[in-house]
Design a protein around this motif. Structure first.
Motif, mmCIF file in Angstrom:
data_model
loop_
_atom_site.group_PDB
_atom_site.id
_atom_site.type_symbol
_atom_site.label_atom_id
_atom_site.label_comp_id
_atom_site.label_asym_id
_atom_site.label_seq_id
_atom_site.Cartn_x
_atom_site.Cartn_y
_atom_site.Cartn_z
ATOM 1 N N GLY A 27 -7.199 -20.642 -1.424
ATOM 2 C CA GLY A 27 -8.331 -19.929 -2.023
ATOM 3 C C GLY A 27 -9.626 -20.318 -1.332
ATOM 4 O O GLY A 27 -10.466 -19.474 -1.025
ATOM 5 N N ALA A 28 -9.769 -21.626 -1.084
ATOM 6 C CA ALA A 28 -10.972 -22.092 -0.395
ATOM 7 C C ALA A 28 -11.038 -21.492 1.009
ATOM 8 O O ALA A 28 -12.109 -21.120 1.490
ATOM 9 C CB ALA A 28 -10.979 -23.611 -0.332
ATOM 10 N N ILE A 72 -9.798 -18.590 1.996
ATOM 11 C CA ILE A 72 -10.226 -17.185 1.873
ATOM 12 C C ILE A 72 -11.733 -17.136 1.679
ATOM 13 O O ILE A 72 -12.453 -16.376 2.334
ATOM 14 C CB ILE A 72 -9.547 -16.504 0.665
ATOM 15 N N PHE A 73 -12.195 -17.978 0.785
ATOM 16 C CA PHE A 73 -13.615 -18.026 0.431
ATOM 17 C C PHE A 73 -14.473 -18.253 1.682
ATOM 18 O O PHE A 73 -15.411 -17.491 1.954
ATOM 19 C CB PHE A 73 -13.789 -19.151 -0.589
ATOM 20 N N LEU A 133 -4.416 -25.063 -4.308
ATOM 21 C CA LEU A 133 -5.533 -24.116 -4.425
ATOM 22 C C LEU A 133 -6.296 -23.975 -3.103
ATOM 23 O O LEU A 133 -7.189 -23.146 -2.991
ATOM 24 C CB LEU A 133 -6.499 -24.570 -5.520
#
Ligand SMILES: Nc1ncnc2c1ncn2[C@@H]1O[C@H](COP(=O)(O)OP(=O)(O)OP(=O)(O)O)[C@@H](O)[C@H]1O
Ligand SMILES: [Mg+2]
Lengths: 325, 310, 352
Positions: free
Chosen positions: C322-323, C325-326, C319
């Motif tokens: 995702g972090a 991108i965030f 995951l």
């Protein structure tokens, strides 16, 4: 007012024509067409294919096809025919109708969730401007606006899988058919919790920011001094006078929220395998199920335009200063 | 009487005044800077008496008026000291709860901009009703009371107008509504902060006539704030002239107008736009001229920078 | 263009702007040196070590070692440390060949371990590829897509908006109706329809530019509208009228008078759409319609994390994209806000 609504509704027609025309063109630019897919399915009656080819003039160039589709859609005989889904083998209108409730329910729950949380938060952040609460909530809002929705959905699934508290996607359990009405209701709610939160979080952040900014603007206005000078208690000044003014611009946001009711949860529906319109459109696109895509586009765009119109009407209704003639 | 004033006026015989302000000091703080908006002023208003507070923009008139019922920002931003005695009660010592009973009920306000001072999303009737319900719970027929108060300020067809929203009324009408709202609870003191500045000249006259009329009818005290000496004569009993947070001159209106002692007052009086006389441009106050006149205090005030903000 | 220099300096003067710019500078450096920093290529599989957890590193015999693991439960993909065993980490060692900045042939890498051991700082994926290396390579996509995108938006936004505002008439009508049309289609629907128009089998570079073009098509309307509004108000200003009276050609006026006056707004309006590009690419790749394997993109990497196995067996490291991108999106959002505060503090033209 009425003429404005009529005018805007009439403007919807060329808009939809443009959109569907563009969409048909784009889909025909795509390599291959859906016929390859239909022909591969042996259980589709060849006569039916024949009839379909006749009916929609599939030998014709795409623009002719478009006008044929259009002539079927326009309700000459009081019946709009949006075509047929090759994948699901049902009428497009029927198919969209089946998927509609799930999407609408999700949109409504997430909107309600977002508004119920965001408005008090925004008001509190404005009243206690620059406090620790204000700082923390605005940082969180920032974070919520920056997180990709599909990533949030993944995190929610991860959470569901690790804790076992919530189902891993879907709209109902497999044994839904055999449940009592009460259990059915609970089952749907149980499935709705995570998607609702995931879809709602982004809106919470934006509604909260709008609310806070509006509220702060209004706290500084002179009518607040007038109300205080009348002896109105501070709480009533805030929640009667300021609140009513600050909520106005949010009504636009509500209309906008309505406009994305069909399309807003697309990514979440796909990731969480939630059988709504977004889910349907995505798979229809992959399968080049073109009439489903066109139908959904018509519906989604109509909602978007109607939503904006609704926002304007509600704004005029709420704010006596605005009058359309 | 006015500490900084040049004369004494003790014409009235009533022993205790309605409002007695003593050594009022108001300072604003922002980012470490303090701004002394009002610097130790004293004045009094007797029952049925009208006091005009005159001064140029930024001299601290509005702030003084607002401080009476503590409508200014709270402690760290704004600090008020001195005594404000209203019918013998010291308002500076009142709790927030107690002071609310004075706002609107005993001391009512009308402001400069009627257009923005009324809440745009409520009907005018609604806004008047709010005051009545708050301070006169004994009134049963609120609607009748609203109509009566609108009638009092000479609004035609009050039973229709009270359903209007502020934006549906003209500026003059809006100001009448503000007055009606202020008078709805029969206050003992009306504070009118530049009630005519935002209005057309002809409407200014109408509003002043109305106020004069009401003053006689209701026998209430008025504090009229203005920078225009023109509307003071024939309206106010006494005048105080404020300059940079201090009172530079005080006395009965006629006397001050006839024989101004202070160079600043003279300058203000010369600014009066005479009706019918078209001026090439509005006379502005020439500080160099004032200083030449050799008024020590005035120069001091300017130099120690009473006004740092703006 | 002294004014633009001024903007940059003003950003640096604000604590938030400085923090965000430093963070982004680090990100871009990492992306630039991704091949040097990565121990493995994006396509480098090891089917013996699928879903490997992040390897720990320890100090032994005067050197850093990477912990050795054994597959304890093949069903559950549980790896267990083999106590005391490890492979030495070699720094600046030679590994796979690459071209630094796409030009200079090189084979040195910051750190490596000898085969058959592997170093997985952030674990491995379902074919045993190194998550860390893929994350670094993936940053190139996310960090460049916004920059390429806003250059396109700036050109089209100015051409459409500036010309519509300046010339008015039919050109204005057509442009604005077209923008309204595009804006009336739900964004993600349009994104998907547009993407499906193109063949699936394209080279990575073609796909990248295709995505940029599609996303720009979705985003240029907003910028064009802002620029049109500003141009309309500029058109009647003295210096423009003077230029017209002097007989300068319309194109010259647009170029010499309108553009410099709207330029900072153009930059900021366009930069506000960078997060949209990053999120759009990630979403498309996540859906399998963007960057294709074996190239790496954060969205594409996340699509692997959709596997039920990942949730059930807690392969949390999958995951991490995702972090990434965030954090990147937050950084650009903050930067956009800081820029907007500088250029348009009252938010007259630019608002979200
Ligand atoms: N909320 C506030 N915060 C800080 N300073 C203030 C505030 N309100 C007023 N002041 C300052 O107090 C001083 C007096 O202002 P005040 O509004 O009383 O002037 P005024 O005499 O009413 O002028 P005008 O004729 O323009 O209404 C000004 O210097 C102003 O800057
Ligand atoms: Mg004032």
């Amino acid at each position: 007012m009425r003429t404005v609504i009529t005018r805007r509704l009439l403007a919807l027609i060329p808009m939809l024509l443009g959109i569907t025309f563009m969409a048909t063109m784009l889909m025909h630019l795509a390599p291959g067409d859906f016929l390859d897919q239909v022909r591969m399915q042996r259980d589709v009656d060849p006569d039916y294919i024949e009839r379909l080819e006749q009916e929609f003039g599939l030998h014709n160039p795409w623009y002719v096809q478009y006008f044929l589709w259009l002539s079927n859609v326009i309700p000459w005989d009081l019946r709009s025919d949006f075509g047929y889904s090759f994948h699901y083998k049902v009428d497009v209108w029927e198919l969209l109708g089946q998927r509609l409730p799930a999407t609408i329910i999700l949109s409504l729950t997430s909107l309600t969730f977002a508004w119920i949380i965001a408005i008090p938060l925004g008001v509190l952040a404005a009243i206690y401007k620059d406090s620790v609460f204000d700082r923390i909530s605005s940082i969180l809002a920032y974070a919520a606006l920056s997180i990709p929705e599909f990533f949030l959905a993944l995190l929610a699934l991860f959470f569901a899988a690790r804790t076992g508290l919530f189902p891993l996607g879907g709209f109902t359990s497999t044994e839904f058919e055999f449940m009592s009405p009460f259990r059915k209701f609970f089952d749907i709610v149980h499935h709705l919790v995570l998607p609702t939160i995931v879809v709602g979080i982004g809106s919470i952040a934006s509604i909260m920011r709008i609310m806070r900014a509006n509220f702060i603007d209004n706290i500084r206005s002179e009518y607040v001094t007038t109300a205080r000078a009348k002896g109105v208690p501070e709480g009533i000044v805030m929640f009667r006078h300021v609140f009513r003014n600050a909520i106005n611009p949010l009504i636009t946001a509500a209309g906008f929220a309505f406009s994305t009711i069909l399309s807003g949860a697309l990514m979440v529906e796909i990731v969480m395998n939630y059988p709504g319109i977004g889910h349907l459109v995505f798979h229809a696109l992959l399968q080049q199920d073109q009439f489903v895509v066109l139908g959904a586009l018509v519906m989604g765009s109509t909602m978007l335009i109607l939503g904006n119109l609704l926002a304007d009407i509600m704004l005029a209704w709420n704010d006596p200063r605005i009058r359309y003639d | 009487m006015a500490k900084n004033g040049n004369r004494n006026s003790s014409s009235t015989e009533s022993p205790s005044p309605l409002l007695d302000v003593r050594d009022l000091v108001i300072e604003f703080r922002s980012r470490g800077e303090t701004n002394l908006a009002v610097d130790g002023i004293s004045f009094e208003v007797r029952k049925g008496e009208t006091l005009a507070v005159v001064g140029e923009s930024g001299s601290g008139k509005s702030v003084t008026a607002m401080s009476l019922t503590r409508l200014l920002p709270e402690e760290p931003v704004c600090r008020i000291s001195g005594d404000i005695l209203f019918e013998g009660r010291n308002l500076t010592r009142c709790s927030e709860r107690e002071i609310r009973k004075f706002r609107g009920k005993e001391i009512a306000y009308i402001f400069q901009e009627p257009a923005t001072s009324l809440n745009p999303v409520f009907t005018v009737g609604n806004q008047i009703a709010e005051a009545i319900k708050l301070h006169r719970p004994e009134v049963n027929d609120v609607e009748k009371e609203i109509i009566r108060s609108l009638d009092l300020v000479k609004i035609r067809e009050p039973e229709k107008r009270f359903r209007d929203y502020p934006h549906q009324l003209s500026g003059g009408m809006q100001q009448r509504v503000m007055i009606a709202m202020a008078l709805a609870c029969h206050p003992k003191l009306l504070v009118a902060d530049e009630p005519t500045t935002a209005l057309d000249v002809t409407i200014q006259a109408q509003i002043m006539d109305l106020l004069r009329d009401l003053k006689q009818k209701l026998a209430m005290s008025i504090i009229l704030i203005t920078h225009n000496f023109g509307i003071v004569s024939g309206f106010a009993d006494k005048v105080i002239v404020m300059f940079r947070g201090k009172i530079v001159e005080a006395g009965p209106t006629e006397e001050v107008l006839r024989n101004p002692q202070h160079a600043y007052t003279r300058a203000l009086i010369s600014c009066i736009p005479r009706m019918g006389v078209r001026q090439k441009r509005l006379t502005t106050i020439d500080y160099a001229e004032l200083e030449k006149a050799g008024d020590q205090r005035l120069t001091e005030n300017r130099n120690n920078g009473a006004n740092t903000v703006e | 263009m002294t004014r633009e220099k001024g903007i940059f300096r003003q950003v640096l003067e604000r604590p938030l702007g400085l923090a965000v710019l430093s963070l982004l500078a680090v990100f871009y450096l990492v992306a630039l040196f991704a091949d040097f920093l990565s121990p493995y290529e994006t396509s480098d599989q090891d089917l013996q070590k699928t879903y490997h957890p992040p390897t720990s590193v320890f100090w032994k015999d005067g050197g850093l070692h990477v912990q050795r693991y054994e597959l304890a439960e093949p069903q559950e993909m549980v790896y267990r440390k083999i106590e005391g065993e490890g492979a030495p980490i070699r720094f600046f060692a030679s590994g796979y060949e690459y071209r630094l900045f796409g030009l200079i042939p090189a084979e040195r890498h910051l750190f490596l371990v000898d085969e058959p051991d592997r170093i997985y700082l952030l674990g491995s994926d379902e074919t045993g590829r190194d998550n860390f290396s893929r994350l670094l390579y993936g940053s190139r996509i996310s960090l460049s897509i916004g920059l390429v995108g806003i250059s396109i938006i700036m050109v089209f936004g100015f051409m459409a908006g500036g010309l519509a505002g300046y010339f008015g008439g039919i050109w204005d009508g057509v442009t604005m109706r077209f923008i309204e049309l595009v804006m009336a289609i739900p964004g993600l629907y349009l994104l998907l329809v547009l993407r499906s128009t193109f063949p699936d089998h394209l080279s990575p570079a073609q796909i990248f530019f295709l995505i940029v073009l599609i996303l720009s098509f979705l985003a240029w309307g907003g910028t064009a509208r802002i620029i049109r509004g500003m141009t309309l108000s500029l058109r009647n200003r003295q210096f423009v009228l003077a230029a017209e009276v002097l007989g300068q050609s319309s194109w010259k006026i647009v170029w010499k008078h309108i553009l410099p006056n709207v330029f900072s707004y153009l930059v900021v309006a366009a930069s506000l759409s960078i997060p949209g590009f990053i999120l759009g690419e990630a979403a498309l790749s996540f859906l399998g319609l963007g960057i294709q394997e074996p190239s790496a993109s954060w969205g594409l990497m996340l699509s692997q994390a959709q596997d039920m196995k990942v949730f059930m067996l807690n392969f949390w490291w999958l995951l991490l994209p995702g972090a990434a991108i965030f954090v990147t999106v937050i950084a650009f959002n903050v930067l956009g806000d800081v820029l907007r505060d500088i250029v348009d503090p009252k938010q007259k033209f630019l608002s979200r």
